[in-house]
Design a protein around this motif. Structure first.
Motif, short mmCIF file in Angstrom:
data_model
loop_
_atom_site.label_atom_id
_atom_site.label_comp_id
_atom_site.label_asym_id
_atom_site.label_seq_id
_atom_site.Cartn_x
_atom_site.Cartn_y
_atom_site.Cartn_z
N THR A 13 18.97 -9.07 33.52
CA THR A 13 19.39 -10.17 32.66
C THR A 13 18.18 -10.66 31.88
N HIS A 14 18.44 -11.22 30.69
CA HIS A 14 17.39 -11.84 29.91
C HIS A 14 17.23 -13.31 30.28
N GLY A 39 27.71 -10.82 24.03
CA GLY A 39 26.37 -10.27 24.31
C GLY A 39 26.19 -10.02 25.79
N TYR A 41 24.80 -6.90 27.14
CA TYR A 41 23.63 -6.05 27.39
C TYR A 41 23.82 -5.25 28.69
N GLY A 44 23.87 -8.48 33.31
CA GLY A 44 23.26 -9.44 34.24
C GLY A 44 23.93 -10.81 34.20
N SER A 45 24.14 -11.35 33.00
CA SER A 45 24.74 -12.68 32.93
C SER A 45 26.21 -12.63 33.36
N ASP A 69 30.48 -6.83 23.52
CA ASP A 69 29.17 -6.30 23.08
C ASP A 69 29.43 -4.99 22.33
N PRO A 70 28.90 -4.85 21.10
CA PRO A 70 29.14 -3.61 20.35
C PRO A 70 28.45 -2.42 20.98
N ARG A 73 25.34 -1.80 27.52
CA ARG A 73 24.53 -0.86 28.32
C ARG A 73 24.52 -1.35 29.76
N GLY A 92 31.74 -5.81 18.16
CA GLY A 92 30.93 -6.99 17.86
C GLY A 92 31.78 -8.23 17.60
N SER A 93 31.28 -9.37 18.02
CA SER A 93 31.91 -10.63 17.65
C SER A 93 31.47 -10.98 16.22
N ASP A 113 25.58 -15.17 23.69
CA ASP A 113 24.22 -14.61 23.81
C ASP A 113 24.19 -13.24 23.11
N GLY A 114 24.76 -13.21 21.88
CA GLY A 114 24.85 -11.94 21.16
C GLY A 114 23.81 -11.84 20.07
C1 LIG Z 1 20.02 -10.84 24.80
S1 LIG Z 1 21.12 -9.52 25.03
C2 LIG Z 1 22.31 -10.23 26.14
C3 LIG Z 1 21.77 -10.45 27.53
C4 LIG Z 1 22.81 -10.83 28.55
N1 LIG Z 1 23.64 -11.96 28.12
C5 LIG Z 1 22.15 -11.20 29.86
O1 LIG Z 1 21.51 -12.23 29.94
O2 LIG Z 1 22.29 -10.45 30.82
C6 LIG Z 1 21.97 -9.51 23.49
C7 LIG Z 1 23.13 -8.54 23.41
O3 LIG Z 1 23.92 -8.93 22.28
C8 LIG Z 1 24.52 -7.78 21.78
N2 LIG Z 1 25.04 -8.07 20.43
C9 LIG Z 1 24.43 -7.92 19.21
N3 LIG Z 1 25.29 -8.25 18.23
C10 LIG Z 1 26.45 -8.62 18.82
C11 LIG Z 1 27.71 -9.05 18.34
N4 LIG Z 1 27.97 -9.20 17.03
N5 LIG Z 1 28.67 -9.34 19.25
C12 LIG Z 1 28.45 -9.22 20.57
N6 LIG Z 1 27.27 -8.82 21.08
C13 LIG Z 1 26.28 -8.52 20.22
C14 LIG Z 1 23.43 -6.71 21.85
O4 LIG Z 1 24.01 -5.41 21.84
C15 LIG Z 1 22.77 -7.07 23.19
O5 LIG Z 1 23.30 -6.28 24.22
#
Ligand SMILES: C[S@@+](CC[C@H](N)C(=O)[O-])C[C@H]1O[C@@H](n2cnc3c(N)ncnc32)[C@H](O)[C@@H]1O
Length: 195
Positions: A13-14, A39, A41, A44-45, A69-70, A73, A92-93, A113-114
Motif C-alpha cells: 500500500t502507498h 485507485g 494499485y 493494499g488499501s 483501476d485501469p 496490479r 479508469g474513473s 486514490d487514483g
Molecule cells: C497511489 S496508487 C493507489 C494505491 C492504493 N490505493 C493503496 O494505497 O494501496 C494509484 C493508482 O491509481 C490508478 N489510477 C490512475 N488513473 C486512474 C483512474 N482514472 N481511475 C482509477 N484509478 C486510476 C493507478 O493505476 C494506480 O494503480
C-alpha cells in the motif's frame, strides 16, 4: 504479513501506517454497506477496507465493494484474500462509474486514490456525487499534494459535499518541485455528501 496490533495487513500500500490506521478505523466505525475505491494499485488499501469490515462483523462481497483501476496490479497475496470480497473494475474513473450497480440506498463510502491531477480529482468527485447516499463518507488520499488539494477544493466549491477537512497532519516531504511548488504526498481529507 505486515503485522500490527490492530491486525490488518500493511503490505503493498502507498498509505503511511497512520493513514492505514485511520482508514481502518473509519471503515470499521461507519460500517458502509456499499463502497468503492478509485485507485487500487496492488490492493493494499482495499485489503485494509475489507479487513475493517470483517472485523466489524459485516464482510464485503463482490456485490458490495468495487475496486476501480485501469491498470490493477493486485499482489497475489491480496488477490487471493479479496477474490470473494470485491469486484475489480479494470477501467479508469470517472467513466468506470457507469459500470457500478445502482442501488436505492447508494454508496455510503468511497476511497479516492487514483489519478492525482487537479482536473482528474475534481472529475472523480463530481461524477461520484449522484452515486453517493446522503451523508456518505468520501476519503481522499494524497490531499497534501497541491493538485489533489485544489481538485478537492473545486469539487467542494461546486457544492454537494461537506468538507470535513484534513484528518492527517503528517505530509510526506519530497525535494521535488512542480511549477515552483514543493511536492508533498500523503494526507487524508474527508468529505461527506450533503443531504
Ligand atoms: C497511489 S496508487 C493507489 C494505491 C492504493 N490505493 C493503496 O494505497 O494501496 C494509484 C493508482 O491509481 C490508478 N489510477 C490512475 N488513473 C486512474 C483512474 N482514472 N481511475 C482509477 N484509478 C486510476 C493507478 O493505476 C494506480 O494503480
Amino acid at each position: 504479513m505486515g503485522g500490527n496490533r490492530l491486525g490488518f495487513d500493511l503490505q503493498h500500500t502507498h498509505l503511511q501506517p497512520q493513514e492505514a490506521t485511520l482508514l481502518y478505523g473509519l471503515v470499521q466505525a461507519f460500517k458502509p454497506r456499499h463502497l468503492f475505491e478509485v485507485g487500487s494499485y496492488q490492493g493494499g488499501s482495499a485489503r485494509i477496507i475489507a479487513e475493517a469490515l470483517i472485523d466489524a462483523g459485516q464482510p464485503t462481497t463482490p456485490a458490495t465493494f468495487f475496486m476501480i483501476d485501469p491498470e490493477p496490479r493486485i499482489s497475489p497475496i491480496h488477490a487471493a484474500f479479496l477474490a470473494d470480497k470485491a469486484t475489480i473494475v479494470a477501467a479508469g474513473s470517472p467513466d468506470a462509474y457507469q459500470t457500478l450497480p445502482r442501488s436505492a440506498e447508494g454508496f455510503s463510502f468511497a476511497f479516492i486514490d487514483g489519478d492525482h491531477a487537479e482536473s482528474a480529482v475534481h472529475a472523480d468527485l463530481v461524477a461520484a456525487l449522484p452515486l453517493l447516499a446522503p451523508g456518505a463518507i468520501v476519503l481522499c488520499h494524497d490531499s497534501a499534494y497541491g493538485p489533489t488539494r485544489r481538485g478537492i477544493d473545486r469539487a467542494v466549491l461546486d457544492g454537494g459535499f461537506i468538507d470535513c477537512g484534513d484528518l492527517i497532519a503528517s505530509p510526506v516531504w519530497t525535494d521535488q518541485f512542480e511549477d515552483g511548488e514543493r511536492v508533498f504526498w500523503g494526507g487524508l481529507r474527508m468529505l461527506r455528501r450533503a443531504g
